[in-house]
Enzyme design. Structure first.
Site, PDB file in Angstrom:
ATOM      1  N   GLY A 170       0.815  -1.146   0.121  1.00 60.39           N
ATOM      2  CA  GLY A 170      -0.107   0.009   0.025  1.00 60.39           C
ATOM      3  C   GLY A 170       0.991   1.284   0.019  1.00 60.39           C
ATOM      4  O   GLY A 170       0.787   2.226  -0.858  1.00 60.39           O
ATOM      5  N   GLU A 217       9.322   2.413   7.437  1.00 59.57           N
ATOM      6  CA  GLU A 217       9.510   3.616   6.874  1.00 59.57           C
ATOM      7  C   GLU A 217      10.839   4.313   6.782  1.00 59.57           C
ATOM      8  O   GLU A 217      11.417   4.936   5.809  1.00 59.57           O
ATOM      9  CB  GLU A 217       8.279   4.704   6.962  1.00 59.57           C
TER      10      GLU A 217
END
Lengths: 699, 342
Positions: free
Chosen positions: A234, A662
């Site tokens: 995603g 991240e």
């Protein structure tokens, strides 16, 4: 149960669903087909701004297999959405090219596509403005940037101190828009039955999607189920509800049958968000040793006319380095573009590209080694908040990375290492990502046969979340990992936050840990045996998370890159990348490593090839497939190494973990850009650094 | 995607006859481009004649030492063919620089020649494009054109031909073998693809109903030093920003035979006849190479955002010529050849 046992956390357990995925038995949203299911295909707007004058659906409805064409004139009404991008088929307004203006429904996928192609839409087009410039007249200062950060922060007296500083750097970096493009496109299958709505949706958080659908269709949330069992990536684009479940539910209600809607790859760029372009000016005032006295980071970006999204690119400068006098500013302008949104490390990935590139320029200006410069600017407390760090091992990451990479042998002079037609150089950059956490709930059950079931509406977007949560549960239950079953990805499970902001494992894991510890206590209270009817317990972390923290909490890292530049063509290839991270306790080294190197690879893409072009004429993105929007191919990824420093941080969560999804992307593009500068002597202040940008600067 | 019918041909004459029955029919080879374009609505054939299994799947060394390449030979097989690798390395290198392994396993020789431009306007039926719909205009001139042509383009069209293989074949003086309702004919590869002019909808000189049955490579370049190099946005699976195919024969320090063709610059593989003529009989030095290549590229008319292609193509060609002229002085290439980074 109390015999000696390997702890599950910290072990490199393989993904629980790995075999199902590689053997094709794991079913993704689009692979669910309820009996009688119809297929939907969206009709995107072909003007960049305007109004819909009329539809002609006669030819479309005459297509073999056509069932319906939904438009704002006949679609079921939905409530005002909290997120304006979900306000589809409500009015005649076209805010950007690619906005969905109609949906065709037919008996087969092919028929739906043919039906959609046959819909004729007449527009009243208006002049559009899609080009961001540093001095765009529409620029304004938003109150807030993404993540709830203040749009502007001032500390001390930047202007005066900067003006008096013996060493200054004033540089502007720019970045093209980037697309998330997860491997699995956004897809939804909606089914109304007995007044209830069930939707299979490719989402990073089905509790959020459930709430959005309940609000839009005025339903009791208990009557809506959203399932996201397996999700093929995603990168933020599935973090907020997207139009596909809304359109599928609308269409299913309209035709009275289940409806499946899979966005085509070419439709994703306009519909599922993107990282907006940024123009970032960074100024440093420093003393002759490179110690920063004044820091300004000012960002310009765009949002859409649909809603405000502000990439928080200036926020890392509030936390990274000592900076007694600081100014951090975000400004945006609302253009006729698709709505930007979250893309892997929003704010950090973009902002640290500029900040860490500028740090390299400061190192040169001050004549200080770039690793040493960062060490000299290590703050004792978080500059913006004055809070103490719960743990901060950036210096250790830099030192360990430098040792492993061989940084000590580096000649700092640029443009000297020539190997045939190639110039070779190396660069470093720091990484940082905040520790985010949200309240979560979980349940755990023990069966008399010795098995356990953990239930939590987490989402595994490919990270290995399912596996790590089972590991957390096993340790809290003091049970072997193989006795712990786990259910995730269904909004009927105990409510949990989305997989985003690198917060999933910490948020979900805390509630799993709490539920499982409570269950363990019950089993122990029952004399260590589970009665025939079983035992259960639940965990809710609302209170713990709500209590907040007095600490500044971030993960850190250091990237090192070696590049070669072809002096004939300006093609840049990364020979090796190496990074060291300090991100709390690493719960599963196997899945952690794949998170790190996957994000580093995405950073390589950001540095060298990932960039979308807004077509000024048509007003949309020119690249709408994976042949034209270039992500790194295998041949681009040569040596990619990730290491970590184990941190013992008691101020995080019971597992002692920080998010790792991240940070691998943060700073990696800067390390590559700094290496290009070292190789060639050319400072390219924009990404992606495609050959057309660099070649004019090579002799 | 428009519905279509499908049948498989068993021999070339039958394939031509099948196509002749239906003006809206198309030949289907590997399908790596045609099927994509059908999904996009750019190509809308009512009928497909599958020629992928025609008995045209051989690479033969001809009696005179050239090559006869069947139209259905897969790109991977052609690149790996021992005769191609040893006698015409430029062709093998060009093939391996193209597409991805999966695509090369499927794409055919004939289909590779006939693939369409990847200009994003051509591929988007919601936008104007003179190549797709003559007379609608060319938004690429003002719009997005970094990847498009700098040579030989027209007001009507600035598209590039995407093939790598065809660039090598242009340098090798190959011929395209065609079979049509009226019989067979042979067209030099350099005349096979067209410049856009006022009719960008016509990529090639192929006539309605004609089938590419093969490619003939003459022996003239066999065994001569040759090479292909391509610049692109990533190390694999990207079309050429610019590429160069070179065949060079140097005798006693003087250029004898030389062939140079560029890819990524024009609507067709760009055979650099001006550079070749300038070079023949000249000393094989970097200076003369550069002079000749610049003479060729003087004709370039870059658009707003693609001027970089001119120095890029120049550098590629001069480097390759220099390396082929003096292999001993060839710079060490530190890239791993297994990675396809040529």
């Amino acid at each position: 149960m109390t015999t000696s046992r390997e702890r599950a956390l910290g072990s490199d357990a393989v993904r629980i669903e790995g075999l199902a995925k590689v053997s094709g038995t794991a079913r993704y949203s689009a692979e669910h087909t309820p009996p009688g299911c119809l297929y939907a295909w969206p009709v995107p707007a072909t003007v960049a701004r305007g109004r819909i004058a009329s539809f002609d659906t006669a030819a479309a409805l005459a297509e073999p297999g056509a069932v319906a064409v939904l438009t704002h004139e006949n679609a079921p009404r939905i409530s005002d959405p909290e997120d304006a991008i979900l306000g589809v088929l409500r009015d005649d307004r076209v805010p950007h090219r690619g906005w969905i203006v109609a949906v065709a429904v037919a008996e087969t996928l092919e028929a739906a596509r043919a039906t959609a192609d046959a819909v004729r839409v007449s527009y009243v087009a208006e002049d559009h403005d899609v080009v961001l410039t540093a001095d765009h007249p529409g620029l304004y200062s938003p109150e807030m940037a993404n993540g709830g950060h203040p749009g502007t922060r001032e500390r001390g007296d930047f202007d005066t101190v900067y003006a008096a500083a013996p060493v200054t750097v004033d540089v502007t970096y720019s970045m093209d828009p980037m697309h998330n493009h997860p491997m699995e496109p956004h897809a939804a299958v909606a089914h109304w039955h007995d007044g209830r709505l069930t939707v299979y949706d490719s989402s990073q958080g089905s509790s959020t999607v459930r709430d959005a659908l309940a609000a839009l269709f005025a339903l009791d949330p208990a009557h809506v189920t959203v399932i996201s069992e397996h999700v093929g990536g995603g990168f933020g684009s599935k973090g907020t509800p997207r139009p596909q479940p809304v359109l599928a539910a609308m269409a299913a209600r309209h035709v009275g049958r289940p409806v499946k809607l899979v966005l085509h790859r070419s439709q994703l760029p306009a519909v599922v968000g993107h990282r907006p372009p940024t123009i970032q000016r960074v100024r440093f005032g420093a003393d002759r040793d490179g110690v920063i006295s004044a820091l300004a980071h000012e960002m310009v970006s765009y949002t859409s006319t649909v809603k405000e999204f502000v990439e928080q690119a200036a926020t890392p400068a509030r936390t990274m380095y000592t900076s007694p006098h600081s100014r951090t500013v975000h400004r945006v302008t609302a253009l006729d573009v698709p709505t930007p949104s979250w893309m892997r490390a929003p704010g950090e990935a973009s902002g640290m590209y500029a900040l860490e590139s500028a740090m390299d320029e400061l190192a040169l200006a001050a004549g200080v080694d770039p690793v040493e410069l960062r060490v000299r600017n290590e703050p004792s407390h978080e500059p913006d908040s004055g809070r103490a760090y719960s743990s901060r091992h950036l210096v250790e990451c830099l030192r360990e990375g430098a040792r492993r990479f061989g940084w000590g042998d580096r000649d700092p002079r640029a443009g000297l290492r020539k190997e045939g037609r190639f110039l070779v150089g190396s660069g470093v950059a720091a990484a940082s990502y905040p520790v985010l956490i949200s309240p979560s709930t979980a349940e755990a059950r023990a069966d008399a046969d010795g098995g356990f079931l953990v239930r939590v509406n987490a989402t595994d977007i490919g990270t290995g979340a399912r596996t790590v949560l089972a590991q957390i549960g096993a340790d809290a239950l003091q049970a072997p990992l193989e006795r712990v079953r786990i259910e995730i990805g269904d909004s009927d499970l105990p409510r949990a936050p989305l997989a985003g902001g690198s917060s999933g494992t910490g948020s979900w894991g805390w509630s799993v840990d709490k539920a499982c510890r409570a269950l363990r206590a019950r089993i122990d209270a029952a004399g260590g045996t589970v009665p025939p009817e079983g035992l259960s317990a639940s965990g809710d972390t609302t209170e713990e998370v709500g209590a907040g923290t007095e600490f500044a909490r971030h993960a850190y890292g250091a990237h090192f890159a070696e590049v070669q530049v072809d002096t004939d063509t300006a093609e840049i290839r990364v020979r090796r990348m190496l990074a060291v991270f300090a991100a709390g306790r690493i719960l599963n080294p196997r899945t952690a490593r794949s998170q790190f190197i996957g994000a580093m690879t995405m950073g390589l893409g950001m540095a060298l090839m990932e960039g979308a072009t807004i077509d000024p004429v048509a007003g949309d993105f020119a690249e709408r497939d994976l042949a034209s929007y270039h992500v790194p191919a295998h041949a681009d990824v040569r040596s990619m190494e990730a290491y970590w420093i184990e941190e013992d941080d008691r101020h995080l969560n019971p597992m002692g973990s920080k998010g790792i999804g991240e940070i691998g992307m943060v700073g990696s593009a800067a390390a590559i850009g700094n290496a290009v500068r070292h190789a060639t002597g050319v400072r390219l202040r924009e990404v992606p650094m495609r050959p057309d940008k660099l070649l004019p600067h090579l002799a | 995607m428009k519905s279509f019918t499908y049948e498989r041909a068993t021999d070339p004459a039958q394939a031509v006859a099948l196509l002749a029955r239906d003006p809206a029919a198309r030949f289907l080879g590997g399908g790596t481009n045609l099927v994509d374009l059908m999904k996009l609505g750019v190509e809308t054939p009512g009928h497909l004649v599958d020629i992928a299994r025609l008995p045209l799947d051989r690479v033969e060394v001809t009696d005179d030492g050239g090559l006869l390449i069947g139209a259905t030979v897969r790109n991977s097989d052609l690149a790996a063919d021992p005769a191609v690798r040893t006698r015409f390395p430029v062709l093998s290198q060009a093939l391996l620089a193209g597409a991805s392994g999966q695509l090369r396993n499927t794409a055919t020789t004939g289909g590779n020649l006939l693939q369409r431009t990847r200009c994003t306007y051509f591929q988007d039926v919601t936008k104007a494009c003179n190549k797709r719909e003559p007379g609608t205009g060319c938004p690429a001139r003002e719009g997005v054109h970094r990847d498009l042509a700098v040579l030989g383009h027209s007001e009507a069209c600035v598209a590039t031909h995407p093939s790598d293989m065809a660039v090598a074949l242009a340098a090798l003086d190959a011929d395209v073998l065609l079979l049509g309702p009226d019989g067979g004919r042979t067209v030099p590869l350099t005349d096979f693809h067209r410049l856009p002019g006022d009719h960008p909808e016509k990529d090639t000189v192929i006539r309605p109903g004609e089938l590419v049955t093969g490619v003939r490579v003459p022996r003239t370049a066999a065994g001569l030093p040759s090479a292909y190099r391509k610049a692109r946005d990533r190390a694999s699976y990207a079309f050429a920003l610019a590429s160069a195919a070179v065949v060079l024969d140097v005798r006693d320090g003087v250029v004898g035979d030389v062939r140079l063709a560029f890819g990524g610059l024009a609507h067709k593989p760009w055979r650099a006849t001006t550079a070749e003529a300038t070079l023949r009989g000249e000393p094989a030095t970097p200076e003369s190479f550069r002079h000749a290549v610049e003479a060729e590229l003087a004709a370039a008319r870059p658009l707003r955002d693609n001027g970089f292609k001119v120095p890029m193509a120049r550098n590629l060609a001069v480097r390759l010529l220099t390396e082929l002229a003096d292999p001993a002085a060839t710079a060490t290439d530190h890239t791993d050849p297994r990675r396809g980074d040529r």
